[in-house]
Design a protein around this motif. Sequence first.
Motif, PDB file in Angstrom:
ATOM      1  N   UNK A  74    -116.667 -14.627  37.837  1.00 31.95           N
ATOM      2  CA  UNK A  74    -116.303 -16.181  37.621  1.00 31.95           C
ATOM      3  C   UNK A  74    -115.052 -16.600  38.229  1.00 31.95           C
ATOM      4  N   UNK A  75    -114.112 -15.326  38.151  1.00 26.33           N
ATOM      5  CA  UNK A  75    -112.814 -15.462  38.631  1.00 26.33           C
ATOM      6  C   UNK A  75    -112.844 -15.696  40.246  1.00 26.33           C
ATOM      7  N   UNK A  76    -113.573 -14.832  40.768  1.00 22.89           N
ATOM      8  CA  UNK A  76    -113.986 -14.832  42.280  1.00 22.89           C
ATOM      9  C   UNK A  76    -114.324 -16.027  42.885  1.00 22.89           C
ATOM     10  N   UNK A  77    -115.165 -16.988  42.147  1.00 13.67           N
ATOM     11  CA  UNK A  77    -115.692 -18.277  42.541  1.00 13.67           C
ATOM     12  C   UNK A  77    -114.465 -19.046  42.471  1.00 13.67           C
ATOM     13  N   UNK A  80    -106.026 -23.554  38.953  1.00 12.08           N
ATOM     14  CA  UNK A  80    -106.323 -22.055  38.871  1.00 12.08           C
ATOM     15  C   UNK A  80    -105.432 -21.365  37.999  1.00 12.08           C
ATOM     16  N   UNK A  81    -104.302 -21.884  37.560  1.00 12.71           N
ATOM     17  CA  UNK A  81    -103.398 -21.266  36.651  1.00 12.71           C
ATOM     18  C   UNK A  81    -104.125 -21.460  35.035  1.00 12.71           C
ATOM     19  N   UNK A  82    -104.771 -22.663  35.075  1.00 18.28           N
ATOM     20  CA  UNK A  82    -105.347 -23.100  33.696  1.00 18.28           C
ATOM     21  C   UNK A  82    -106.616 -21.789  33.602  1.00 18.28           C
ATOM     22  N   UNK A  83    -107.484 -21.847  34.574  1.00 15.45           N
ATOM     23  CA  UNK A  83    -108.748 -21.140  34.660  1.00 15.45           C
ATOM     24  C   UNK A  83    -107.988 -19.793  34.594  1.00 15.45           C
ATOM     25  N   UNK A  84    -107.350 -19.332  34.962  1.00 12.71           N
ATOM     26  CA  UNK A  84    -107.172 -17.970  35.064  1.00 12.71           C
ATOM     27  C   UNK A  84    -106.623 -17.452  33.604  1.00 12.71           C
ATOM     28  N   UNK A  85    -105.675 -18.597  33.086  1.00 15.81           N
ATOM     29  CA  UNK A  85    -105.372 -18.228  31.729  1.00 15.81           C
ATOM     30  C   UNK A  85    -106.553 -18.118  30.875  1.00 15.81           C
ATOM     31  N   UNK A  86    -107.328 -19.029  30.870  1.00 10.47           N
ATOM     32  CA  UNK A  86    -108.791 -19.237  30.054  1.00 10.47           C
ATOM     33  C   UNK A  86    -109.316 -17.959  30.030  1.00 10.47           C
TER      34      UNK A  86
END
Length: 123
Positions: free
Chosen positions: A36-39, A92-98
């Motif tokens: 998911x993080x790759x996308x 990006x920061x929010x999704x990475x933390x999530x």
Amino acid sequence: MTDFEKDIRRAVAAQSQDPARHETMMKGIREMYEQRMRLVKVITWIGHAVGGVMLLWGLFVLVYSPSLSAKLYGAVFALIGDTFLVLIKLWYWVLNTKYTVLIEVKSLQVQVAELAEKLPATD
């Protein structure tokens, strides 16, 4: 201390979990979120490119345009590009933390499930 708490303490003290099984489950969890993080990373790079082009184009128009209306257009376009860059970085920061938190929560769920398997059954 209740009997249930004593059972938990005994199970934790006598816990001999299978490290290979635990590592396999954790690897599967990490791989799921890494996909998911790759996308998210691809979308972030595309967003950076779009925002950077908007910012540079707006600055180019702002600096080299002879008319005031075009300079205003360039300033607004540069401001939109800069804001877009900031928003992409925050997204990006929010999704990475999530996803990091979700990996940790799934890890805890796996550990609790393994611990629950070791507890004696009560009827």
